[in-house]
Design an enzyme around this catalytic site. Structure first.
Site, PDB file in Angstrom:
ATOM      1  N   GLN A   1      34.200  43.915  49.170  1.00 51.40           N
ATOM      2  CA  GLN A   1      33.496  42.642  49.547  1.00 51.40           C
ATOM      3  C   GLN A   1      34.116  41.344  49.066  1.00 51.40           C
ATOM      4  O   GLN A   1      34.295  40.316  49.702  1.00 51.40           O
ATOM      5  CB  GLN A   1      32.116  42.808  49.473  1.00 51.40           C
ATOM      6  CG  GLN A   1      31.102  41.723  50.088  1.00 51.40           C
ATOM      7  CD  GLN A   1      29.864  41.819  50.170  1.00 51.40           C
ATOM      8  OE1 GLN A   1      29.433  42.629  51.261  1.00 51.40           O
ATOM      9  NE2 GLN A   1      29.070  41.024  49.187  1.00 51.40           N
TER      10      GLN A   1
ATOM     11  N   LYS B   1      20.670  36.418  40.512  1.00 48.58           N
ATOM     12  CA  LYS B   1      20.601  35.675  41.936  1.00 48.58           C
ATOM     13  C   LYS B   1      18.850  35.374  41.807  1.00 48.58           C
ATOM     14  O   LYS B   1      18.194  36.244  42.269  1.00 48.58           O
ATOM     15  CB  LYS B   1      20.876  36.535  43.127  1.00 48.58           C
ATOM     16  CG  LYS B   1      22.346  36.752  43.123  1.00 48.58           C
ATOM     17  CD  LYS B   1      22.626  37.831  44.118  1.00 48.58           C
ATOM     18  CE  LYS B   1      24.138  37.959  44.424  1.00 48.58           C
ATOM     19  NZ  LYS B   1      24.217  39.169  45.597  1.00 48.58           N
TER      20      LYS B   1
ATOM     21  N   LYS C   1      29.400  32.566  39.886  1.00 53.03           N
ATOM     22  CA  LYS C   1      30.180  33.188  41.266  1.00 53.03           C
ATOM     23  C   LYS C   1      29.490  32.405  42.239  1.00 53.03           C
ATOM     24  O   LYS C   1      28.402  32.512  42.556  1.00 53.03           O
ATOM     25  CB  LYS C   1      29.758  34.631  41.144  1.00 53.03           C
ATOM     26  CG  LYS C   1      30.535  35.285  42.041  1.00 53.03           C
ATOM     27  CD  LYS C   1      30.053  36.750  42.267  1.00 53.03           C
ATOM     28  CE  LYS C   1      29.597  37.315  43.730  1.00 53.03           C
ATOM     29  NZ  LYS C   1      29.660  38.538  43.800  1.00 53.03           N
TER      30      LYS C   1
ATOM     31  N   GLU D   1      31.870  44.398  39.945  1.00 54.82           N
ATOM     32  CA  GLU D   1      30.125  44.319  40.398  1.00 54.82           C
ATOM     33  C   GLU D   1      29.863  45.352  41.324  1.00 54.82           C
ATOM     34  O   GLU D   1      30.853  45.453  42.354  1.00 54.82           O
ATOM     35  CB  GLU D   1      30.186  42.986  41.044  1.00 54.82           C
ATOM     36  CG  GLU D   1      28.797  42.745  41.274  1.00 54.82           C
ATOM     37  CD  GLU D   1      28.936  41.153  42.071  1.00 54.82           C
ATOM     38  OE1 GLU D   1      27.890  41.238  42.966  1.00 54.82           O
ATOM     39  OE2 GLU D   1      29.485  40.420  41.980  1.00 54.82           O
TER      40      GLU D   1
ATOM     41  N   ASP E   1      24.318  44.042  40.416  1.00 58.77           N
ATOM     42  CA  ASP E   1      23.837  43.297  41.369  1.00 58.77           C
ATOM     43  C   ASP E   1      22.600  43.763  42.173  1.00 58.77           C
ATOM     44  O   ASP E   1      21.410  43.737  41.784  1.00 58.77           O
ATOM     45  CB  ASP E   1      24.876  42.707  42.218  1.00 58.77           C
ATOM     46  CG  ASP E   1      24.394  41.858  43.332  1.00 58.77           C
ATOM     47  OD1 ASP E   1      23.104  41.289  43.342  1.00 58.77           O
ATOM     48  OD2 ASP E   1      24.991  41.395  44.317  1.00 58.77           O
TER      49      ASP E   1
ATOM     50  N   ARG F   1      24.405  33.288  47.031  1.00 59.78           N
ATOM     51  CA  ARG F   1      24.043  34.184  48.099  1.00 59.78           C
ATOM     52  C   ARG F   1      25.290  33.804  49.199  1.00 59.78           C
ATOM     53  O   ARG F   1      25.646  32.452  49.170  1.00 59.78           O
ATOM     54  CB  ARG F   1      22.732  34.053  48.596  1.00 59.78           C
ATOM     55  CG  ARG F   1      21.682  34.446  47.646  1.00 59.78           C
ATOM     56  CD  ARG F   1      22.070  35.778  47.035  1.00 59.78           C
ATOM     57  NE  ARG F   1      22.050  36.898  47.421  1.00 59.78           N
ATOM     58  CZ  ARG F   1      21.309  37.999  47.811  1.00 59.78           C
ATOM     59  NH1 ARG F   1      20.119  37.767  46.993  1.00 59.78           N
ATOM     60  NH2 ARG F   1      21.493  39.201  48.288  1.00 59.78           N
ATOM     61  N   SER F   2      25.509  34.450  50.243  1.00 59.01           N
ATOM     62  CA  SER F   2      26.487  34.332  50.961  1.00 59.01           C
ATOM     63  C   SER F   2      25.928  33.161  52.219  1.00 59.01           C
ATOM     64  O   SER F   2      26.585  32.631  52.776  1.00 59.01           O
ATOM     65  CB  SER F   2      26.690  35.476  51.812  1.00 59.01           C
ATOM     66  OG  SER F   2      25.622  36.386  52.170  1.00 59.01           O
TER      67      SER F   2
ATOM     68  N   GLU G   1      31.753  33.111  52.446  1.00 57.25           N
ATOM     69  CA  GLU G   1      31.892  32.645  51.028  1.00 57.25           C
ATOM     70  C   GLU G   1      33.249  31.719  50.897  1.00 57.25           C
ATOM     71  O   GLU G   1      33.569  31.321  49.750  1.00 57.25           O
ATOM     72  CB  GLU G   1      31.671  33.532  49.858  1.00 57.25           C
ATOM     73  CG  GLU G   1      30.439  34.145  49.995  1.00 57.25           C
ATOM     74  CD  GLU G   1      30.145  35.021  48.989  1.00 57.25           C
ATOM     75  OE1 GLU G   1      30.866  35.250  48.192  1.00 57.25           O
ATOM     76  OE2 GLU G   1      28.887  35.557  49.060  1.00 57.25           O
TER      77      GLU G   1
ATOM     78  N   ASP H   1      34.038  42.640  43.700  1.00 54.65           N
ATOM     79  CA  ASP H   1      32.428  43.201  43.897  1.00 54.65           C
ATOM     80  C   ASP H   1      32.609  43.803  44.948  1.00 54.65           C
ATOM     81  O   ASP H   1      33.080  43.490  46.127  1.00 54.65           O
ATOM     82  CB  ASP H   1      31.742  41.688  44.309  1.00 54.65           C
ATOM     83  CG  ASP H   1      30.531  42.125  45.038  1.00 54.65           C
ATOM     84  OD1 ASP H   1      29.998  43.189  44.860  1.00 54.65           O
ATOM     85  OD2 ASP H   1      29.769  41.155  45.494  1.00 54.65           O
TER      86      ASP H   1
END
Length: 431
Positions: free
Chosen positions: A167, A341, A392, A289, A316, A370-371, A209, A246
């Site tokens: 990702q 998060k 991040k 991640e 995560d 977050r996205s 992102e 990630d």
């Protein structure tokens, strides 16, 4: 007393064109705090619930009017007259009012937006920056550091419409002497990556992102083009800049196997960990991640055994910012770092508890966006306030990402030497 005289909720838009929740908390004396809840694409199954309306006639079911009504009704009524500086008390009132394990009655998006707005209002009341107020709430007043950014410059998986399975491919400017310099290094690498992709005739459209999202033959090819970009920018890979992944492995975990459909490979649990280990031997990848599915705890034990003393292994979806799950991971020696998060757990108080638990156990902490984001930059203050060490928050593109970087620049300017940028030593296994 920082007396709450009004709480307002509203439906606004996030960076993906979906509705999200924004809240305002008004105090006696004219002090106001405003905050918005983010939203994820690859989500852990044990995250606190993001309450959506489900009405297909509005925003394809993604409206948040129910969550907003909860703010303007029950939450407002419960918080009226309370002291905004008593963060833990406010959060507990909302948690108790909800009364469910995963906040599915009021919605974690409603509770979080109010929780953060209250913190901002309290900071305004105290006449201090948000990071200073959060540091006091955390029991670490004045103990600041600037985070090493993990910059997601190449996207795959759920964050992009391409054939790359992993990702996020990230660069970390560990050789920088300040956050400002780290940001510049990242931007220069980002622009050089665009040139490298253009020269290869590859797509330079960006993902959720802000990273590029080209079709590539393999995940290793993604690392190869980033290596070229780092060198073209004038930096040494492994010395000035390190790499991070990630995997978001839960997204391609099917029937007990890891299916990298983009490159036509299928692995069992240990086989995928061995595959990742081989990538770390070829490239200076110092952080991975979600290298396995959130439920594959036996696999995580193996991955931690073969990689945990060499690199940072970040949980995560594995931990979802939840102290109950994190404590189990610590007890079983699973991973060595946690991604934070705050919408996974749904309040500032619970977020700070997860950060403290991780640090007390010797785990590193990575504060994350977050996205689906907004212009809200609270995570920048959170990273500095808790001396988390790493953040991040996407690529060097899209203002929903850059807003956080710009806030960090402002904070570094304000704090100067009181908030050192420590570089490589912040990353587990790299001190």
């Amino acid at each position: 007393m920082a007396k709450i005289i009004n709480v307002i909720g509203r439906e606004i838009m996030d960076s993906r064109g979906n509705p999200t929740v924004e809240a305002e908390v008004h105090l006696d004396g004219g002090f106001v705090g405003m905050a918005a809840a983010p939203s994820g694409a690859s989500t852990g199954s044990r995250e606190a619930l993001e309450l959506r309306d489900g009405d297909k006639s509005r925003y394809m079911g993604k409206g948040v009017l129910t969550a907003v009504a909860n703010i303007n009704g029950q939450i407002r009524d419960a918080l009226m007259g309370k002291d905004a500086t008593a963060q833990a008390e406010l959060d507990q009132i909302m948690i108790d009012l909800d009364g469910t394990e995963n906040k599915d009655k009021l919605g974690a998006n409603a509770i979080l937006a109010v929780s953060l707005a209250a913190a901002k209002a309290a900071a305004a009341f105290k006449g201090m920056p948000l990071y200073a107020h959060i540091a006091e709430l955390n029991g670490t007043p004045g103990q600041y550091s600037m985070p090493v950014p993990m910059m997601n410059i190449l996207n795959g998986g759920e964050h992009a419409d391409n054939n790359v399975d992993i990702q996020e491919f990230m660069v970390q400017p560990v050789g920088a002497k300040s956050f400002r310099e780290a940001l510049r290094m990242g931007a220069e690498i980002f622009h050089n990556l665009k040139k490298v992709l253009q020269e290869k005739g590859l797509n330079t459209a960006v993902g959720d992102e802000g990273g590029f999202a080209p079709n590539l033959a393999s995940n290793a090819d993604a690392l190869a083009v980033i290596k070229v970009a780092v060198e073209k920018a004038g930096y040494k890979l492994g010395e000035d800049v390190t790499l991070a992944l990630d995997c978001a492995a839960s997204e391609f975990y099917k029937d007990g196997q890891y299916d990298l459909s983009g490159e036509g490979k299928v692995f069992d649990s240990n086989g995928f960990s061995d595959f990742l280990k081989s990538l770390t031997e070829e490239y200076p990848i110092v952080s991975i991640e979600d290298g396995l599915d959130e439920s594959d705890w036996d696999g995580w034990a193996y991955q931690t055994q073969i990689l945990g003393d060499k690199i940072q292994l970040v949980g995560d979806d594995l931990f979802v910012t939840n102290t109950k799950i994190l404590s189990r991971g610590i007890e079983n020696k699973i991973a060595n770092s946690i991604l934070i998060k705050f919408n996974q757990i749904g309040s500032l108080t619970e977020t700070l508890a997860a950060i403290r638990m991780a640090k007390d156990a010797g785990y590193t902490v990575v504060i994350s966006h977050r996205s689906g984001e907004t212009e809200d930059a609270t995570i920048a203050d959170l990273a500095v306030a808790t001396a988390a060490g790493q953040i991040k928050t996407g690529s060097l593109c899209r203002s929903d990402r850059v807003a956080k970087y710009n806030q960090l620049l402002r904070i570094e300017e304000q704090l100067g030497e009181k908030a050192p940028y420590k570089g490589r030593s912040e990353i587990k296994g790299q001190a």
